[in-house]
Each structure stands twice: as C-alpha cells, then as structure tokens.
Scaffold this motif. Structure first.
Motif, PDB file in Angstrom:
ATOM      1  N   GLY A 148       0.827  -1.211   0.000  1.00  0.00           N
ATOM      2  CA  GLY A 148       0.000   0.000   0.000  1.00  0.00           C
ATOM      3  C   GLY A 148       0.857   1.255   0.000  1.00  0.00           C
ATOM      4  N   TRP A 149       0.177   2.391  -0.234  1.00  0.00           N
ATOM      5  CA  TRP A 149       0.838   3.694  -0.195  1.00  0.00           C
ATOM      6  C   TRP A 149       0.512   4.399   1.113  1.00  0.00           C
ATOM      7  N   LYS A 150       1.381   5.295   1.530  1.00  0.00           N
ATOM      8  CA  LYS A 150       1.072   6.188   2.634  1.00  0.00           C
ATOM      9  C   LYS A 150       0.873   7.575   2.048  1.00  0.00           C
ATOM     10  N   GLU A 151      -0.364   7.946   1.853  1.00  0.00           N
ATOM     11  CA  GLU A 151      -0.785   9.241   1.312  1.00  0.00           C
ATOM     12  C   GLU A 151      -0.466   9.382  -0.178  1.00  0.00           C
ATOM     13  N   THR A 152       0.800   9.350  -0.565  1.00  0.00           N
ATOM     14  CA  THR A 152       1.169   9.530  -1.966  1.00  0.00           C
ATOM     15  C   THR A 152       2.076   8.383  -2.410  1.00  0.00           C
ATOM     16  N   GLN A 153       2.397   8.376  -3.709  1.00  0.00           N
ATOM     17  CA  GLN A 153       3.250   7.330  -4.245  1.00  0.00           C
ATOM     18  C   GLN A 153       4.729   7.599  -3.972  1.00  0.00           C
ATOM     19  N   LYS A 154       5.010   8.587  -3.149  1.00  0.00           N
ATOM     20  CA  LYS A 154       6.390   8.824  -2.715  1.00  0.00           C
ATOM     21  C   LYS A 154       6.739   8.025  -1.470  1.00  0.00           C
ATOM     22  N   CYS A 155       5.732   7.405  -0.871  1.00  0.00           N
ATOM     23  CA  CYS A 155       5.943   6.626   0.352  1.00  0.00           C
ATOM     24  C   CYS A 155       5.145   5.331   0.250  1.00  0.00           C
ATOM     25  N   ALA A 156       5.852   4.202   0.283  1.00  0.00           N
ATOM     26  CA  ALA A 156       5.205   2.898   0.107  1.00  0.00           C
ATOM     27  C   ALA A 156       5.435   2.026   1.323  1.00  0.00           C
ATOM     28  N   LYS A 193       5.725 -12.286  15.093  1.00  0.00           N
ATOM     29  CA  LYS A 193       6.446 -13.554  15.002  1.00  0.00           C
ATOM     30  C   LYS A 193       5.503 -14.742  14.817  1.00  0.00           C
ATOM     31  N   HIS A 194       4.276 -14.628  15.317  1.00  0.00           N
ATOM     32  CA  HIS A 194       3.350 -15.748  15.176  1.00  0.00           C
ATOM     33  C   HIS A 194       2.999 -15.978  13.707  1.00  0.00           C
ATOM     34  N   TYR A 195       2.683 -14.914  12.992  1.00  0.00           N
ATOM     35  CA  TYR A 195       2.340 -15.029  11.576  1.00  0.00           C
ATOM     36  C   TYR A 195       3.545 -14.802  10.659  1.00  0.00           C
ATOM     37  N   ASP A 196       4.710 -14.526  11.244  1.00  0.00           N
ATOM     38  CA  ASP A 196       5.956 -14.382  10.484  1.00  0.00           C
ATOM     39  C   ASP A 196       5.900 -13.244   9.467  1.00  0.00           C
ATOM     40  N   ILE A 197       5.242 -12.156   9.811  1.00  0.00           N
ATOM     41  CA  ILE A 197       5.143 -11.039   8.874  1.00  0.00           C
ATOM     42  C   ILE A 197       5.755  -9.785   9.481  1.00  0.00           C
ATOM     43  N   ALA A 198       6.215  -8.895   8.616  1.00  0.00           N
ATOM     44  CA  ALA A 198       6.746  -7.600   9.034  1.00  0.00           C
ATOM     45  C   ALA A 198       6.282  -6.560   8.030  1.00  0.00           C
ATOM     46  N   LEU A 199       6.079  -5.329   8.512  1.00  0.00           N
ATOM     47  CA  LEU A 199       5.657  -4.226   7.655  1.00  0.00           C
ATOM     48  C   LEU A 199       6.719  -3.136   7.720  1.00  0.00           C
ATOM     49  N   LEU A 200       7.248  -2.771   6.550  1.00  0.00           N
ATOM     50  CA  LEU A 200       8.279  -1.743   6.432  1.00  0.00           C
ATOM     51  C   LEU A 200       7.728  -0.558   5.652  1.00  0.00           C
ATOM     52  N   GLU A 201       8.477   0.535   5.691  1.00  0.00           N
ATOM     53  CA  GLU A 201       8.073   1.734   4.959  1.00  0.00           C
ATOM     54  C   GLU A 201       9.281   2.344   4.272  1.00  0.00           C
ATOM     55  N   ILE A 202       9.112   2.761   3.020  1.00  0.00           N
ATOM     56  CA  ILE A 202      10.169   3.457   2.285  1.00  0.00           C
ATOM     57  C   ILE A 202       9.602   4.746   1.714  1.00  0.00           C
ATOM     58  N   SER A 203      10.460   5.736   1.511  1.00  0.00           N
ATOM     59  CA  SER A 203      10.017   7.013   0.957  1.00  0.00           C
ATOM     60  C   SER A 203      11.067   7.553   0.006  1.00  0.00           C
ATOM     61  N   SER A 204      10.632   8.422  -0.890  1.00  0.00           N
ATOM     62  CA  SER A 204      11.507   9.010  -1.894  1.00  0.00           C
ATOM     63  C   SER A 204      11.050  10.435  -2.164  1.00  0.00           C
ATOM     64  N   GLU A 205      11.945  11.249  -2.732  1.00  0.00           N
ATOM     65  CA  GLU A 205      11.591  12.626  -3.071  1.00  0.00           C
ATOM     66  C   GLU A 205      10.698  12.688  -4.298  1.00  0.00           C
ATOM     67  N   SER A 206      10.696  11.641  -5.088  1.00  0.00           N
ATOM     68  CA  SER A 206       9.831  11.576  -6.264  1.00  0.00           C
ATOM     69  C   SER A 206       8.986  10.308  -6.205  1.00  0.00           C
ATOM     70  N   ASP A 207       8.041  10.177  -7.115  1.00  0.00           N
ATOM     71  CA  ASP A 207       7.182   8.997  -7.135  1.00  0.00           C
ATOM     72  C   ASP A 207       8.023   7.733  -7.319  1.00  0.00           C
ATOM     73  N   LEU A 208       7.701   6.716  -6.549  1.00  0.00           N
ATOM     74  CA  LEU A 208       8.440   5.462  -6.607  1.00  0.00           C
ATOM     75  C   LEU A 208       8.032   4.660  -7.851  1.00  0.00           C
ATOM     76  N   PRO A 209       8.987   3.999  -8.500  1.00  0.00           N
ATOM     77  CA  PRO A 209       8.674   3.199  -9.702  1.00  0.00           C
ATOM     78  C   PRO A 209       8.042   1.857  -9.347  1.00  0.00           C
ATOM     79  N   LEU A 210       6.985   1.908  -8.553  1.00  0.00           N
ATOM     80  CA  LEU A 210       6.315   0.708  -8.061  1.00  0.00           C
ATOM     81  C   LEU A 210       4.833   0.794  -8.369  1.00  0.00           C
TER      82      LEU A 210
END
Length: 431
Positions: A148-156, A193-210
């Motif tokens: 998913g995105w966080k507000e804009t496509q500069k942060c995923a 750890k129970h479901y073995d999942i993690a959620l990360l966040e990345i951001s960029s100054e421009s729209d991410l190519p994703l």
C-alpha cells in the motif's frame, strides 16, 4: 696507446687468414663476446670448448657446436619489458538484448507470452529486502511485496517476513532494492512472530517506480501458481508450481500454512500469484523441500488490525490440527466406515499444560465441530479465529481476555462424541 676492442681483434684474426688453429680463434671470439656482455666463462665451459676444438682437428674450419655457445642474460638495465595492452570489451555485451539471464530456470518456468506479461506486471510490486551491518555486510536477504501507499506514491509500505528483523541489531539497516536497481533505506513499522510477517516503509523525493498488485482470493489446493522473488542484484526470479494437497503444521497454533511444490532462493516474503496475476499469498522458506504459504486473507486481516488497533489479537487454543479432507484416502475409508466421520479436524498435537490438555483432548481425537465449523480448510479456520480477535479488539480495552470455543470431540478409542467448552485467552501477538 688506445685500447683495442677484443671482439674486433678476434674478428680481424678470423678474417685475415692468419696462422694458428681456427678453433683457438673461435675461442677468442667467444671469450670476447662473453667479456662484452659482462659475463665470464666458467672452467667447465672452457673445458668443453677445448674438447670441441680438439675433436674438430688442427686445420679444420668446422664451426663449433651451437650448444657450446650459451648466451648470458642481459643486464637488467638493458632488458625490454613487454607491456600487455588491456583487452577492449565490447560495451554491447552488457545490454539486456544480448546478455545471458542471471537465472536460466526462470525462462523455463515462465514460457508463454501471457505468463511473461502477468509475471512482469506483478514484478513491479516485488522488491528485494536486505538487513545490512554498518560495514556493509549483508546479514540476510529476502523478498517483499508492495502492500500500500502512505498518502502519496512517494511513500510505500512493504510486506515481508519477520525473519529479516527478528533479533536484528539496532545499528543495522534495512535496504529495499527496487525493480530498477535503486536502493532505499526502509523503516520498520511492526512485525509479528506468530504469523511471520513484518511491515516496512520506504520514501523518496519523487514517485516510486512501483505499483500496487491486485489481491485475489486465497490459494486453493491443487492450484497452479507462480512464485516471485528478487535475487542479490534485484534480478527477477520466478517459479511455477502446484499447491499441494497437504497440511502438515510443525507447531501448535500454526495450522494455517499451505505448501507449494517448489523452493526458491530469496523467495521468503515473495508473492504467490494465480494465473490471472492476482496475489493470493506470501511465501516462506523454512528449510523444507516445499515452500510454505500464508493465504492473503490472513495477511490483510493482520495488517488492517494493526492499522486500526496497533495490535493483532488471536485466541490461543494450543492445538495442532490436520483436516480429515486431506487424510490419505485409505484411512478416510476406515474412519468413514468404522466411525461415520467424513470431515472435521484431526488433533495432531496438544500443547502440554494448555486448557485443551487439561480438558482431556488427546492426540488422534477428531474435532467434528469447531464452534460450528466442520469442513473449512485450516486457512479458513484461521480466518475465523482472527475474526474473533477483531471482535475482541473492537469491544475491549483490556490487553487480554477469554473466549469460549464450543467443540464436539469424537474419541476414536471410546467410539463416542463429547462436548467441550474450551475457554481460551486472546494473545496480543504484535511486537
């Protein structure tokens, strides 16, 4: 009186036809040549030259044997060094139209034009995830999915396995490799750890190519699917396989895994997609011959629960289960004819000291009704348990509480069914 060149004197005697044995003249020539190059004739060499001259005879004009003339190495100052020119590489060797693929097996697994198109589309939402030490050493690498995105496509937001952060030194960094080989630093939002999942966040100054993938329904037993991953240089890797008719949970409470008949390096955290290009699950490599899969419905529920409540709650029943549906057919026949059981959940293990253990539920019993559920798959049963956790978080502010699960348990040894009320606590599984 000026000094004479010894080599010139010798040559003069050779050419003048003067008196004296020819071999002696040649010996003088050799001695002069040796003197010029700065070497000296050894006793052994002189003896060999005398023996050669004697063999030739006094008046002979025969030339000396070539082997007797041993050239001495030139002084280092007069030697010439050969300088090798560096090979000029053709820059076209590196263009993608001529370069060899980094993973040849991907070509065999994704062959048709249609399959290539759908895999390439989902690859835009598939990234590489690595944990890196301060000195640049890679601790672990796996794959992630844009969730998913966080507000804009500069942060995923990136979904991956909790293995990437479990026990990670706080000084280490998380690097996210995008499909275009760009590397961004990721920030951990939460892991479970129970479901073995993690959620990360990345951001960029421009729209991410994703791009966001399309999430489909849960994978089905016997279904053909693709599994995607990113290699060490962010290269795309893909495999094709079948969801096995198999349930073999290793631990109590972790009954929700399905299994894929392929294994893939760096595949942990990668998407599992159907032949319509929909993401149906996420893959995990636990060192087994087959890849484990969590259905996408379980993952989405966990993420939505964390987004809304900052917690993930589930009831802890302490049972490891298998389904009668996936039991070997000859055994299905036996329990159908002898016990009139055609569906339900086989108790494979009971956690020692759990409520289920205290209530007498034992290995080999069959739960023919689990809160009214009889023929759901184990992933579907997990969806139901998470729905109870959702209801608990919506209606309670306490960190723990209990829920009563109504079970109908058939005891094969006694050939009877007994009703059990399993009062279990909710576990706040988020970290």
């Amino acid at each position: 009186m000026a000094a004479r060149d010894p080599l010139a004197d010798a040559l003069e005697m050779e050419g003048s036809g003067g008196q004296g044995p020819v071999p002696n003249k040649r010996i003088k020539i050799e001695a002069a040549a040796t003197e010029l190059v700065g070497g000296s004739t050894t006793d052994a060499e002189e003896k060999q030259q005398r023996e050669t001259a004697a063999a030739a005879g006094e008046g002979s004009n025969a030339l000396p044997v070539a082997s007797t003339l041993k050239p001495q190495p030139l002084p280092a100052s007069t030697r010439r060094r050969r300088i090798s020119k560096p090979a000029v590489k053709d820059p076209r060797e590196y263009v993608p139209t001529v370069v060899k693929p980094e993973d040849p097996d991907t070509a065999q697994n994704v062959a048709s034009s249609r399959d290539k198109a759908l895999v390439r589309d989902v690859a835009r939402s598939t990234v590489s995830v690595s944990s890196i030490t301060l000195d640049g050493k890679v601790i672990e690498q796996q794959t992630g999915i844009v969730i998913g995105w966080k507000e804009t496509q500069k942060c995923a937001r990136i979904l991956t396995s909790s293995d990437i952060v479990d026990g990670l030194d706080p000084t280490c960094k998380l690097h996210i490799g995008l499909p275009n080989r760009t590397i961004l630093e990721g920030q951990l939002l939460f892991f479970n750890k129970h479901y073995d999942i993690a959620l990360l966040e990345i951001s960029s100054e421009s729209d991410l190519p994703l791009k966001l993938p399309t999430f489909g329904s849960n994978p089905k037993y016997g279904q053909d699917v693709f599994m995607l991953a990113r290699g060490k240089d962010c290269n795309l890797i893909a495999r094709h396989g079948t969801i096995l008719w198999l349930d073999k949970p290793k631990y109590p409470e972790r009954n929700y895994y399905m299994y894929l008949a392929v294994n893939l390096l760096y595949g942990t955290g990668g998407p599992v997609i159907d032949h319509d290009g929909n993401v149906t699950g996420m893959a995990f490599d636990f060192g087994d011959p087959n890849t484990s899969i969590i259905a996408i419905s379980i993952i989405v529920t966990c993420i939505e629960m964390w987004m809304k409540f900052s917690r993930i709650a589930r009831p802890v029943h302490g049972l490891r289960l298998r389904t009668v549906e996936l039991l070997e057919v000859s055994l299905q026949e036996v329990i159908s004819l002898d016990h009139n059981i055609n569906n339900g959940y086989i108790v494979d293990k009971v956690s020692i000291g759990s409520t289920a253990d205290k209530l007498g539920i034992r290995y080999g019993d069959v739960i023919v009704s689990f809160d009214g559920l009889r023929d759901q798959t184990l992933p579907q049963l997990e969806d139901y348990l998470l729905s109870l956790g959702w209801g608990f978080l919506q209606g309670s502010t306490n960190s723990s509480s209990t829920v009563d699960l109504k079970l109908e348990v058939y005891v094969l040894l006694e050939r009877r069914t007994r009703s059990v009320t399993l009062s279990v606590e909710f576990c706040d599984a988020s970290e």
